[in-house]
Design a protein around this motif. Structure first.
Motif, PDB file in Angstrom:
ATOM      1  N   ASP A 110       1.000  -1.216   0.146  1.00  0.00           N
ATOM      2  CA  ASP A 110      -0.069   0.134  -0.043  1.00  0.00           C
ATOM      3  C   ASP A 110       0.820   1.331  -0.079  1.00  0.00           C
ATOM      4  O   ASP A 110       2.088   1.202   0.508  1.00  0.00           O
ATOM      5  N   ILE A 111       0.302   2.285  -0.330  1.00  0.00           N
ATOM      6  CA  ILE A 111       1.358   3.478  -0.607  1.00  0.00           C
ATOM      7  C   ILE A 111       0.485   4.665   0.347  1.00  0.00           C
ATOM      8  O   ILE A 111      -0.738   4.828   0.331  1.00  0.00           O
ATOM      9  N   THR A 112       1.136   5.889   0.893  1.00  0.00           N
ATOM     10  CA  THR A 112       0.671   6.701   1.702  1.00  0.00           C
ATOM     11  C   THR A 112       0.600   7.713   0.403  1.00  0.00           C
ATOM     12  O   THR A 112       1.064   7.990  -0.486  1.00  0.00           O
ATOM     13  N   THR A 113      -0.083   8.853   0.839  1.00  0.00           N
ATOM     14  CA  THR A 113      -0.095  10.186   0.176  1.00  0.00           C
ATOM     15  C   THR A 113       1.276  10.751  -0.131  1.00  0.00           C
ATOM     16  O   THR A 113       1.968  10.839   0.775  1.00  0.00           O
ATOM     17  N   PRO A 114       1.505  11.411  -1.321  1.00  0.00           N
ATOM     18  CA  PRO A 114       2.978  11.887  -1.683  1.00  0.00           C
ATOM     19  C   PRO A 114       2.965  13.130  -0.682  1.00  0.00           C
ATOM     20  O   PRO A 114       1.996  13.898  -0.478  1.00  0.00           O
TER      21      PRO A 114
END
Length: 148
Positions: A110-114
């Motif tokens: 999963d990725i976080t907000t840039p």
């Protein structure tokens, strides 16, 4: 999958993501562009990675490189707040594509907000792989992936 194999796959996925998203020829460089050390305005896009690999994706480059890529992708020049927004969105697109490709290789990610920075980011990580990419007629971006 070992951490080393996961990191190698993530780096390959990041390169593939750039090749898919950006309509500019990309060359993987063995050494970084020496001018990167003297540029005053460097943008750093930081995206957190969670899941099977916990760490970060960091994309670093000159404002002019991001601006040139925006023009090649959207056919118009962007600057100021629009350039900052584009830079973060490019990071988001790359990280999202990277996460999708990771899932195809059985790596849950999963990725976080840039986040966008103009100062260097301190890396306190166990693994950091970095690769300079040269975009035809646009400049260099350095892609780094770290694991905690």
């Amino acid at each position: 999958m070992t951490l080393a194999n996961s990191m190698e796959h993530l780096l390959k996925s990041a390169i593939s993501s750039f090749q898919t998203m950006v309509p500019v020829s990309i060359t993987i460089e063995s050494t970084s562009d020496p001018s990167m050390n003297s540029i005053l305005t460097i943008q750093h896009v930081h995206i957190g990675l969670t899941g099977d690999v916990s760490g970060s994706l960091i994309i670093k480059g000159e404002e002019s490189t991001f601006s040139s890529l925006a023009q090649s992708m959207f056919g118009m020049e962007v600057e100021g707040a629009m350039l900052q927004s584009f830079t973060c969105e490019l990071g988001n697109m790359i990280a999202g594509n990277l996460a999708t490709e990771a899932t195809n290789a059985q790596v849950s990610l999963d990725i976080t907000t840039p986040s966008l920075y103009e100062e260097p980011i301190a890396h306190h990580t166990a693994v950091l792989v970095s690769l300079p990419l040269k975009f035809q007629n646009s400049g260099y971006l350095h892609v780094s992936i770290s694991a905690d």
